[in-house]
Structure formats: structure tokens, C-alpha cells
Design an enzyme around this catalytic site. Structure first.
Site, PDB file in Angstrom:
ATOM      1  N   HIS A   1      35.922  14.179  -0.585  1.00 32.64           N
ATOM      2  CA  HIS A   1      37.003  15.261   0.184  1.00 32.64           C
ATOM      3  C   HIS A   1      36.837  14.705   1.684  1.00 32.64           C
ATOM      4  O   HIS A   1      36.463  13.074   1.601  1.00 32.64           O
ATOM      5  CB  HIS A   1      36.117  16.011   0.165  1.00 32.64           C
ATOM      6  CG  HIS A   1      34.572  15.863   0.785  1.00 32.64           C
ATOM      7  ND1 HIS A   1      33.086  16.302   0.649  1.00 32.64           N
ATOM      8  CD2 HIS A   1      33.655  15.199   1.749  1.00 32.64           C
ATOM      9  CE1 HIS A   1      32.798  16.336   0.601  1.00 32.64           C
ATOM     10  NE2 HIS A   1      32.367  15.776   1.858  1.00 32.64           N
TER      11      HIS A   1
HETATM   12  P1  TYD Z   1      29.614  19.448  -2.525  1.00 30.60           P
HETATM   13  O1  TYD Z   1      30.193  19.492  -1.322  1.00 30.60           O
HETATM   14  O2  TYD Z   1      30.530  19.719  -3.814  1.00 30.60           O
HETATM   15  O3  TYD Z   1      28.955  18.263  -2.562  1.00 30.60           O
HETATM   16  P2  TYD Z   1      29.178  16.928  -2.430  1.00 30.60           P
HETATM   17  O4  TYD Z   1      29.774  16.321  -1.287  1.00 30.60           O
HETATM   18  O5  TYD Z   1      28.214  16.212  -2.350  1.00 30.60           O
HETATM   19  O6  TYD Z   1      30.085  16.697  -3.585  1.00 30.60           O
HETATM   20  O7  TYD Z   1      28.278  20.228  -2.214  1.00 30.60           O
HETATM   21  C1  TYD Z   1      27.509  21.134  -2.898  1.00 30.60           C
HETATM   22  C2  TYD Z   1      27.232  22.639  -2.967  1.00 30.60           C
HETATM   23  O8  TYD Z   1      26.290  22.988  -1.712  1.00 30.60           O
HETATM   24  C3  TYD Z   1      28.636  23.242  -2.445  1.00 30.60           C
HETATM   25  O9  TYD Z   1      28.479  24.766  -3.169  1.00 30.60           O
HETATM   26  C4  TYD Z   1      28.221  23.310  -0.996  1.00 30.60           C
HETATM   27  C5  TYD Z   1      26.932  23.605  -0.981  1.00 30.60           C
HETATM   28  N1  TYD Z   1      26.683  22.845   0.420  1.00 30.60           N
HETATM   29  C6  TYD Z   1      25.975  23.043   1.329  1.00 30.60           C
HETATM   30  O10 TYD Z   1      25.708  24.733   0.777  1.00 30.60           O
HETATM   31  N2  TYD Z   1      25.222  23.441   2.468  1.00 30.60           N
HETATM   32  C7  TYD Z   1      25.973  21.885   2.733  1.00 30.60           C
HETATM   33  O11 TYD Z   1      26.017  22.014   3.872  1.00 30.60           O
HETATM   34  C8  TYD Z   1      25.989  21.094   1.435  1.00 30.60           C
HETATM   35  C9  TYD Z   1      26.850  19.621   2.173  1.00 30.60           C
HETATM   36  C10 TYD Z   1      26.861  22.128   0.542  1.00 30.60           C
END
Ligand code: TYD
Length: 140
Positions: free
Chosen positions: A56
Site C-alpha cells: 500500500h
Molecule cells: P494492515 O494495514 O493490513 O497491515 P500491513 O500494512 O502490515 O499489511 O493492518 C492490519 C490490521 O490492523 C487492519 O485491520 C488495520 C489494523 N491497524 C490498526 O488498527 N492500527 C494501526 O496502526 C495499524 C498499522 C493497523
């Protein structure tokens, strides 16, 4: 390409280490070696070997990535150029600026990755579709 010369749009920060017979202490401090005010920290652990996350870009959030244990290959794409940096030292930090498509890949099983962020979590700050990312940066 891993650890070949770092392009000018990428910043790697070597955080200071204070080491003595008691162990090592690494310092990350806003407006000193972290170029933003830290509003959030999160960390990733318990990963699968060779696993990956991310894929992303952020619209505004700035992040500093540190593999405080283990390693990961961080791939970045600013829409024009692509590069990758191996994070494999507990004091080697990578600044991921907004509007850079990025993924954390090739996890070691023991990985603990600390992420310091300039903004609180906001799903609206994410661009999770690569075509949308290309369109977003073209409009800028
Ligand atoms: P996600 O963005 O999918 O992780 P990555 O970028 O590592 O693939 O995040 C995983 C889950 O955690 C998603 O449901 C969003 C949540 N999240 C939060 O609630 N707060 C945060 O600060 C982050 C980074 C993720």
C-alpha cells in the site's frame, strides 16, 4: 539490487547505539534522528518465514521502519522508480515517505519490526490498490 547505492528519494537512518557490558540501547527521537513528531508506534512479530505485508501507500503518513530483530526486504516504488532495502540491523531505520508504494517482504521467522508513524491510524490515508496509487500520484 539489495543494498546497492540508495537513491536520493530514499532515506536510511543509522540510529545511535549506546552499548556497554549491560547490553545495547538504540535511540529514536523526534526532530533529531526521526524527522517527524511520533504520534504512533506499532510492531509486527510472529510472522511466517518469507512472509510479506504492506502493499500500500500512504497519502500523508510518514513512517520509520526498524527491524529490531531479524530481517525483511523492503520494496518501494514512487511510481517512476523502484528500489529495495534490506533491513537487518536493529539500529538501521528506513524512512518510508507518503505516496510511496511499499511492501515488507522476505521476513525472517524471528522478525520484530517496529514502525514509528507521524499520524494516528486512519484507513482513509491508505491507498491499497496499485492502479489507484498510480492515478493518485499522477494528479499531484
Ligand atoms: P494492515 O494495514 O493490513 O497491515 P500491513 O500494512 O502490515 O499489511 O493492518 C492490519 C490490521 O490492523 C487492519 O485491520 C488495520 C489494523 N491497524 C490498526 O488498527 N492500527 C494501526 O496502526 C495499524 C498499522 C493497523
Amino acid at each position: 539490487m539489495t543494498n546497492s547505492p540508495v537513491p536520493e528519494w530514499i532515506k536510511v537512518v543509522n540510529l545511535p547505539i549506546k552499548a556497554d557490558e549491560r547490553g545495547s540501547l538504540v535511540i529514536a527521537q523526534s526532530d533529531d534522528n526521526v524527522p517527524f513528531l511520533i504520534k504512533r508506534a506499532f510492531y509486527i512479530f510472529g510472522v511466517q518465514e518469507n512472509g510479506s505485508r504492506g502493499f500500500h501507500a500512504h497519502k500523508a503518513n510518514r513512517q520509520l521502519l526498524i527491524c529490531i530483530q531479524g530481517s525483511s526486504l523492503i520494496k518501494m516504488d514512487n511510481g517512476t522508480e523502484k528500489t529495495e532495502i534490506l533491513l537487518n540491523e536493529p539500529n538501521k531505520a528506513l524512512l518510508v515517505e507518503p505516496q510511496v508504494w511499499h511492501s515488507m517482504e522476505e521476513f525472517s521467522k524471528d522478525l520484530i519490526m517496529l514502525v514509528l508513524a507521524s499520524d494516528k491510524y486512519d484507513e482513509n490515508d491508505y491507498i491499497r490498490d496499485y492502479q489507484q496509487f498510480l492515478e493518485y500520484i499522477k494528479q499531484k
